[in-house]
Design a protein around this motif. Structure first.
Motif, PDB file in Angstrom:
ATOM      1  N   ALA A 108      -5.599   6.515  22.142  1.00 45.30           N
ATOM      2  CA  ALA A 108      -5.428   7.328  20.943  1.00 45.30           C
ATOM      3  C   ALA A 108      -4.043   8.683  21.807  1.00 45.30           C
ATOM      4  O   ALA A 108      -3.118   9.243  21.360  1.00 45.30           O
ATOM      5  CB  ALA A 108      -6.079   8.102  20.757  1.00 45.30           C
ATOM      6  N   GLY A 109      -4.826   8.843  22.778  1.00 52.13           N
ATOM      7  CA  GLY A 109      -4.244  10.398  23.580  1.00 52.13           C
ATOM      8  C   GLY A 109      -2.520  10.156  23.334  1.00 52.13           C
ATOM      9  O   GLY A 109      -1.896  10.745  24.177  1.00 52.13           O
ATOM     10  N   LEU A 111      -0.649   7.154  23.759  1.00 57.20           N
ATOM     11  CA  LEU A 111       0.779   6.792  22.325  1.00 57.20           C
ATOM     12  C   LEU A 111       0.305   7.225  21.765  1.00 57.20           C
ATOM     13  O   LEU A 111       2.349   7.199  20.640  1.00 57.20           O
ATOM     14  CB  LEU A 111       0.042   5.496  22.243  1.00 57.20           C
ATOM     15  CG  LEU A 111      -0.774   4.326  23.134  1.00 57.20           C
ATOM     16  CD1 LEU A 111      -0.990   3.184  22.473  1.00 57.20           C
ATOM     17  CD2 LEU A 111       0.957   3.987  23.878  1.00 57.20           C
ATOM     18  N   GLY A 112      -0.090   8.014  20.798  1.00 56.08           N
ATOM     19  CA  GLY A 112       0.192   9.202  19.866  1.00 56.08           C
ATOM     20  C   GLY A 112       0.031   8.355  18.637  1.00 56.08           C
ATOM     21  O   GLY A 112      -0.178   7.583  17.959  1.00 56.08           O
ATOM     22  N   GLY A 113       1.006   8.649  17.667  1.00 51.57           N
ATOM     23  CA  GLY A 113       1.448   8.852  16.690  1.00 51.57           C
ATOM     24  C   GLY A 113      -0.157   7.697  15.560  1.00 51.57           C
ATOM     25  O   GLY A 113      -1.257   8.188  15.664  1.00 51.57           O
ATOM     26  N   ARG A 114       0.791   6.400  14.378  1.00 49.79           N
ATOM     27  CA  ARG A 114      -0.722   5.776  13.773  1.00 49.79           C
ATOM     28  C   ARG A 114      -1.378   5.284  14.557  1.00 49.79           C
ATOM     29  O   ARG A 114      -2.601   5.546  14.528  1.00 49.79           O
ATOM     30  CB  ARG A 114       0.420   4.786  13.640  1.00 49.79           C
ATOM     31  CG  ARG A 114      -0.987   3.796  12.616  1.00 49.79           C
ATOM     32  CD  ARG A 114       0.440   3.408  11.154  1.00 49.79           C
ATOM     33  NE  ARG A 114       1.431   4.262  11.182  1.00 49.79           N
ATOM     34  CZ  ARG A 114       2.165   3.560   9.842  1.00 49.79           C
ATOM     35  NH1 ARG A 114       2.308   2.123   9.688  1.00 49.79           N
ATOM     36  NH2 ARG A 114       3.375   4.440   9.258  1.00 49.79           N
ATOM     37  N   THR A 115      -0.868   5.142  16.255  1.00 53.93           N
ATOM     38  CA  THR A 115      -2.514   4.243  16.620  1.00 53.93           C
ATOM     39  C   THR A 115      -3.706   5.329  17.057  1.00 53.93           C
ATOM     40  O   THR A 115      -4.829   5.350  17.074  1.00 53.93           O
ATOM     41  CB  THR A 115      -2.434   4.512  18.259  1.00 53.93           C
ATOM     42  OG1 THR A 115      -0.764   3.522  18.184  1.00 53.93           O
ATOM     43  CG2 THR A 115      -2.980   2.701  19.143  1.00 53.93           C
ATOM     44  N   ASP A 116      -2.846   6.800  17.639  1.00 46.98           N
ATOM     45  CA  ASP A 116      -3.576   8.037  17.307  1.00 46.98           C
ATOM     46  C   ASP A 116      -4.939   8.018  16.353  1.00 46.98           C
ATOM     47  O   ASP A 116      -5.704   8.067  15.983  1.00 46.98           O
ATOM     48  CB  ASP A 116      -3.004   9.095  17.889  1.00 46.98           C
ATOM     49  CG  ASP A 116      -3.988  10.695  17.976  1.00 46.98           C
ATOM     50  OD1 ASP A 116      -5.370  10.495  18.489  1.00 46.98           O
ATOM     51  OD2 ASP A 116      -3.199  11.836  17.404  1.00 46.98           O
ATOM     52  N   LEU A 117      -4.130   8.229  15.051  1.00 43.49           N
ATOM     53  CA  LEU A 117      -4.716   8.229  13.189  1.00 43.49           C
ATOM     54  C   LEU A 117      -6.010   7.330  13.834  1.00 43.49           C
ATOM     55  O   LEU A 117      -7.035   7.671  12.992  1.00 43.49           O
ATOM     56  CB  LEU A 117      -3.510   8.353  12.527  1.00 43.49           C
ATOM     57  CG  LEU A 117      -4.112   8.889  10.877  1.00 43.49           C
ATOM     58  CD1 LEU A 117      -3.802   9.959  11.128  1.00 43.49           C
ATOM     59  CD2 LEU A 117      -3.165   8.088   9.936  1.00 43.49           C
ATOM     60  N   LEU A 119      -7.292   5.034  15.935  1.00 39.40           N
ATOM     61  CA  LEU A 119      -8.579   5.069  16.580  1.00 39.40           C
ATOM     62  C   LEU A 119      -9.731   6.697  16.499  1.00 39.40           C
ATOM     63  O   LEU A 119     -10.383   6.057  16.460  1.00 39.40           O
ATOM     64  CB  LEU A 119      -7.915   5.685  17.760  1.00 39.40           C
ATOM     65  CG  LEU A 119      -7.460   4.188  18.508  1.00 39.40           C
ATOM     66  CD1 LEU A 119      -7.084   3.848  20.253  1.00 39.40           C
ATOM     67  CD2 LEU A 119      -8.651   2.823  19.034  1.00 39.40           C
ATOM     68  N   MET A 120      -8.847   7.672  16.400  1.00 41.45           N
ATOM     69  CA  MET A 120      -9.840   8.507  15.469  1.00 41.45           C
ATOM     70  C   MET A 120     -10.878   8.476  14.423  1.00 41.45           C
ATOM     71  O   MET A 120     -11.543   8.652  14.512  1.00 41.45           O
ATOM     72  CB  MET A 120      -8.773   9.691  15.490  1.00 41.45           C
ATOM     73  CG  MET A 120      -8.542  10.532  17.262  1.00 41.45           C
ATOM     74  SD  MET A 120      -9.580  10.762  18.119  1.00 41.45           S
ATOM     75  CE  MET A 120      -9.485   8.884  19.363  1.00 41.45           C
ATOM     76  N   LEU A 164     -13.280  13.228  24.640  1.00 40.84           N
ATOM     77  CA  LEU A 164     -12.589  14.262  25.069  1.00 40.84           C
ATOM     78  C   LEU A 164     -11.594  13.658  25.992  1.00 40.84           C
ATOM     79  O   LEU A 164     -11.006  14.328  26.320  1.00 40.84           O
ATOM     80  CB  LEU A 164     -13.906  14.277  26.997  1.00 40.84           C
ATOM     81  CG  LEU A 164     -15.080  14.791  26.400  1.00 40.84           C
ATOM     82  CD1 LEU A 164     -15.705  15.072  27.817  1.00 40.84           C
ATOM     83  CD2 LEU A 164     -13.900  16.668  26.920  1.00 40.84           C
ATOM     84  N   ALA A 165     -11.429  12.280  26.275  1.00 44.83           N
ATOM     85  CA  ALA A 165     -10.462  11.399  27.274  1.00 44.83           C
ATOM     86  C   ALA A 165      -9.423  12.112  26.543  1.00 44.83           C
ATOM     87  O   ALA A 165      -8.181  11.768  26.894  1.00 44.83           O
ATOM     88  CB  ALA A 165     -10.631  10.478  27.073  1.00 44.83           C
ATOM     89  N   ARG A 166      -9.616  11.765  25.128  1.00 43.78           N
ATOM     90  CA  ARG A 166      -7.746  11.809  24.713  1.00 43.78           C
ATOM     91  C   ARG A 166      -7.285  13.894  24.016  1.00 43.78           C
ATOM     92  O   ARG A 166      -5.683  13.608  24.422  1.00 43.78           O
ATOM     93  CB  ARG A 166      -8.102  11.875  22.640  1.00 43.78           C
ATOM     94  CG  ARG A 166      -6.988  12.262  21.627  1.00 43.78           C
ATOM     95  CD  ARG A 166      -7.779  12.005  20.641  1.00 43.78           C
ATOM     96  NE  ARG A 166      -6.256  12.236  19.664  1.00 43.78           N
ATOM     97  CZ  ARG A 166      -6.573  13.447  19.106  1.00 43.78           C
ATOM     98  NH1 ARG A 166      -7.027  14.718  19.205  1.00 43.78           N
ATOM     99  NH2 ARG A 166      -5.375  13.951  17.956  1.00 43.78           N
ATOM    100  N   ALA A 167      -8.090  14.556  24.392  1.00 46.61           N
ATOM    101  CA  ALA A 167      -7.692  15.370  24.351  1.00 46.61           C
ATOM    102  C   ALA A 167      -7.259  16.084  26.054  1.00 46.61           C
ATOM    103  O   ALA A 167      -5.620  16.552  26.109  1.00 46.61           O
ATOM    104  CB  ALA A 167      -9.055  16.622  24.818  1.00 46.61           C
ATOM    105  N   GLU A 168      -7.724  15.217  27.233  1.00 41.38           N
ATOM    106  CA  GLU A 168      -6.940  15.518  28.061  1.00 41.38           C
ATOM    107  C   GLU A 168      -5.598  14.588  28.540  1.00 41.38           C
ATOM    108  O   GLU A 168      -3.808  15.384  29.419  1.00 41.38           O
ATOM    109  CB  GLU A 168      -7.941  15.021  29.356  1.00 41.38           C
ATOM    110  CG  GLU A 168      -9.401  15.495  29.870  1.00 41.38           C
ATOM    111  CD  GLU A 168      -8.717  17.061  30.324  1.00 41.38           C
ATOM    112  OE1 GLU A 168      -7.945  16.868  31.389  1.00 41.38           O
ATOM    113  OE2 GLU A 168      -9.198  17.493  29.759  1.00 41.38           O
ATOM    114  N   PHE A 169      -5.077  13.937  27.472  1.00 43.55           N
ATOM    115  CA  PHE A 169      -4.476  12.979  27.846  1.00 43.55           C
ATOM    116  C   PHE A 169      -3.242  13.241  27.628  1.00 43.55           C
ATOM    117  O   PHE A 169      -2.024  13.652  27.420  1.00 43.55           O
ATOM    118  CB  PHE A 169      -4.519  11.151  27.161  1.00 43.55           C
ATOM    119  CG  PHE A 169      -4.774  10.583  28.298  1.00 43.55           C
ATOM    120  CD1 PHE A 169      -6.612  10.770  28.897  1.00 43.55           C
ATOM    121  CD2 PHE A 169      -4.075   9.698  29.221  1.00 43.55           C
ATOM    122  CE1 PHE A 169      -7.011   9.662  29.632  1.00 43.55           C
ATOM    123  CE2 PHE A 169      -4.586   8.876  30.170  1.00 43.55           C
ATOM    124  CZ  PHE A 169      -5.796   8.762  30.548  1.00 43.55           C
TER     125      PHE A 169
END
Lengths: 284, 520
Positions: A108-109, A111-117, A119-120, A164-169
């Protein structure tokens, strides 16, 4: 360059072992680990077998230093074998959370974008469910076994790691060293796992200690509620079994209770100290 | 001046002869608090047999029973059973009123019995042979049968066959969801007042009760306390006065017994005797279908040790599913396969399991887990490894009686007032019904047993019935489709400040508690 803000390779200047809040937890965890490892040699029989008179008090009989329960089962053997199950559940559920949560969070972190949306949103669905309730439901609808308990706890607690991992990434992916790696033509897998992940690890390791403690507590609660695996001794099941005799033979619940308190406290303190050691900003 | 002193002073007056009567009629009054571990789904046992415990307090049946199960008048003042057992005539009590002020009549009785024949889980078969329910006048009921039903009278208790007011049940009303289930109107000694779920139940004295001397307490409160240890404390502190069916951990009984203000009452459990704790074998399972494996299991069970260790001696070992409380029907013979680990191992080897076997044991509830743990330790000595599998009741019923996918099942089976009603279902091959809980789950079929059970079910000769039942027990003890273990002792725990709670076979559980009183 990257090496400078790479905390894992930087050596702390203080001597952390002088710190009692690090040393004592380490000793406690070492003791629990020794109990778990030595259980099959010290107590080779089935810890659930009836071996002596019921309700021997601690120190009554040197052969059973912590006494026996209502069926005449050895509490010492139960405690040692219970350490195995308790540690196993704590560590494997934390490992499961860490692996799964990091994978989701990293994807998520990074790739961002739609994937992030997507997954989150999925993560949020899991986050809105009370952990304990989810575990109880999962266990109630299937046959409780230690593996299932581990999976249930893992399934119920991974969202924290994922976030947490997403924020770090997200913070790390725009750093210079990542851009440099990209410029060098590294593939996304190499960038994620070799470049970014090691930098995100300190936060995740600290989170793991919380997860282990959490896993131990959930397992104990589940066993206490009689939803655990009846064929394995865990500290929670020892407390649950001793509960009806708490007014007369309180040691049956108190001794495993103390074991849980000490272990969970130790894991939490350890996590707390690890934060200080691994986080450069908190280091003086 | 206390009331007691006043009464003592009055005793000197010429009115003395009347006094006890006055003291009783005044009722002593007061509130009695009962304790329950769980809440029943509804408060009326009309079509819901899991809700018996408070049903009789508001809603009565035709008869009540002495400790030896001799019927006594309740709503029926007199009755007559024809010589051939095919006609039953009841003369109903006159002047009885429902809690809402309407008159109680024979129509209420025929309506209730007919509805139960359709919908009551047990009376469906108990009343199966009744062909006509007649009410020739408002105070007479006649039942006509096609075949004798020797346990019919015993089934007419308040708990098993409650009589409900017909006028509340409209033509098309569904008795299963009727509001009378949760706020019952009856003829009983107590009037339903309120039910706060998760907290308490309140019943008030019925001022228009047909027996003018009763009831003698003003209010009956039921408190729900889910934690077993907390119930013990409530008895110790006097917060609750009465609880049925051993409502505290067996471990705590010794301490309670020593208290001056507590009595443990073993009587009052002949109508619904304690359940038999039993292990059932799935005879469809390839390992357990071998008689030798089942014999080996039987050889490794020590019932006395189980009663002593798990139940603190407060259980009666029984090798028969008909519990010893049924004095006549119970066969006291020990199991033909006595405790003998050597024989168990030899039989296992003979059956092709020289290295032992692993079997699963399904159970539900915490009490049974301890029994399971005891069995696992005992059977392991004969090389039989038990894997315990705990689950909630719904999952268990689906697994055992629905999917029939199990090996051993640890159950607690109620015997009820006649083995024909309580025990027959375990062994009768016509009770092998997929999906019906607590029926013949083992899949046991034996034409000889079927014939004996069917003969006993319609015989009017009690001695012949008893002999048939003894023979059934001998056969199933040899065939071991299941392993009856112990009948845990049921005790009513009561504060000494109350009396009259155990006045017959139905005790405080099935009975109406109409003679309950606070001691002066």
């Amino acid at each position: 360059m990257t090496v400078i803000d790479h905390p894992l390779r930087a050596r702390p200047k203080r001597r952390p072992l002088r710190d009692p809040f690090l040393l004592l937890p380490l000793l406690v965890l070492l003791a629990v680990a020794v109990m778990a490892i030595s259980a099959p040699w010290l107590f080779p029989g089935d810890p659930l077998d009836m071996v002596a008179m019921p309700y021997l008090w601690p120190l009554d009989d040197p052969a059973f230093p912590l006494g026996t329960d209502s069926l005449g089962r050895d509490l010492t053997a139960g405690l040692f074998h219970g350490a195995r199950a308790t540690l196993l559940v704590g560590i494997s559920s934390a490992a499961l959370c860490l692996g799964f949560g990091t994978l989701i969070g990293a994807a998520a972190g990074y790739l961002g974008g739609r994937t992030d949306l997507i997954l989150m949103r999925v993560t949020e669905i899991f986050q809105t469910m009370p952990t304990m309730l989810l575990v109880i439901v999962l266990l109630a609808i299937s046959d409780p076994s230690l593996t299932l308990i581990v999976v249930a706890i893992g399934l119920a607690s991974w969202p924290m790691v994922a976030r947490l991992a997403r924020a770090e990434f997200i913070t790390l992916r725009h750093r210079d060293f990542v851009l440099a790696a990209r410029a060098l033509g590294y593939g996304p897998f190499r960038i994620v796992f070799i470049e970014i992940l090691p930098n995100a690890l300190p936060t995740l390791i600290v989170a793991t200690s919380v997860l282990i403690a959490n896993g131990i507590l959930i397992e104990s609660a589940v066993s206490f509620l009689n939803l655990g695996d009846a064929n394995t001794v865990t500290w929670g099941s020892l407390i649950g079994a001793g509960r009806t005799q708490i007014r007369t033979e309180w040691y049956l619940s108190a001794i495993p209770g103390i074991a849980i308190i000490l272990t969970v406290l130790a894991v939490n303190f350890l996590g707390d100290r690890l934060t200080r050691i691994l986080n450069p900003r908190l280091r003086a | 001046m206390k009331r007691r002193d006043l009464l003592a002073g009055l005793a000197g007056l010429p009115l003395t002869a009347l006094l006890p009567r006055i003291a009783l009629a005044a009722g002593g009054g007061g509130t009695v608090t009962a304790v329950a571990a769980t809440e029943t789904p509804v408060l009326l046992a009309f079509v819901n047999t899991s809700s018996t415990i408070w049903s009789a307090k508001t809603t009565e049946g035709l008869l009540e029973f002495d400790h030896d199960l001799t019927p006594r008048p309740l709503l029926a003042a007199e009755w007559d059973v024809a010589e051939d057992g095919l006609t039953y005539t009841f003369r109903l009590r006159q002047g009885v009123k429902w809690h809402d002020g309407n008159d109680f009549t024979a129509d209420d009785v025929t309506f209730s019995l007919e509805t139960m024949k359709r919908l009551h889980p047990r009376n469906r078969s108990t009343f199966a042979h009744i062909t006509a329910f007649e009410a020739p006048d408002p105070h007479t009921v006649i039942l006509r049968l096609e075949k004798p039903t020797p346990f019919l009278l015993t089934a007419l208790s308040s708990g098993e066959s409650p009589i409900v007011p017909k006028h509340l049940y409209a033509e098309d009303a569904d008795p299963l969801t009727h509001p009378n289930n949760t706020a019952p109107i009856g003829t009983g000694p107590y009037v339903f007042k309120e039910w706060v779920r998760g907290s308490h139940l309140i019943f008030d004295r019925n001022p228009n009760y047909w027996d003018a001397d009763l009831p003698r307490v003003d209010r009956l409160v039921v408190r729900f306390i889910t934690d077993a240890a907390a119930r013990t404390i409530a008895f110790e502190t006097g917060d609750v006065d009465i609880g049925v069916r051993t409502p505290v951990p067996f471990r705590d009984l010794e301490g309670l017994e020593d208290l001056e203000h507590i009595v443990l009452e073993p009587q009052g459990y002949t109508y619904s005797p304690p359940n038999i704790t039993i292990v059932e074998a799935n005879l469809r399972d390839p390992i357990l279908s071998d008689l030798r494996v089942r014999q080996a299991i039987a050889h490794s069970i020590d019932r006395e040790a189980l009663a002593k260790i798990v139940f603190y001696g407060r259980a009666t070992p029984s090798a028969s599913a008909v519990v010893p409380y049924h004095k006549d029907f119970h066969l006291a013979d020990p199991s033909p396969y006595a405790l003998d680990l050597g024989a168990a191992k030899a039989l296992l080897a003979e059956a092709g399991h020289p290295d032992g076997v692993t079997l699963t044991l399904d159970y539900t509830s915490e009490d049974q887990r301890l029994v399971g743990e005891f069995l696992r330790a005992s059977l392991s000595r004969a090389g039989i490894a038990l894997e315990l599998r705990g689950q909630d009741m719904g999952t268990l019923i689906a697994r055992i009686y629905g999917d029939q996918a199990y090996q051993l099942h640890l159950a607690s089976i109620s015997n009820l007032f006649d083995p024909q009603v309580g025990v027959q279902r375990l062994y009768w091959s016509k009770n092998i019904i997929k999906g019906v809980a607590f029926s013949n789950g083992t899949g046991y079929q034996n034409p000889e047993v079927d014939a004996l059970l069917e003969a006993a079910a319609t015989s009017t000769d009690r001695a012949a019935r008893i002999e048939a039942w003894h023979e059934v027990q001998r056969i199933v003890a040899r065939d071991v489709p299941n392993f009856p273990l112990v009948a845990p002792t049921w005790l009513t725990i009561a504060n000494t400040r109350i009396e009259g709670h155990t006045s017959g076979a139905e005790g405080a559980y099935d009975g109406s508690l109409r003679r309950l009183a606070v001691r002066a």
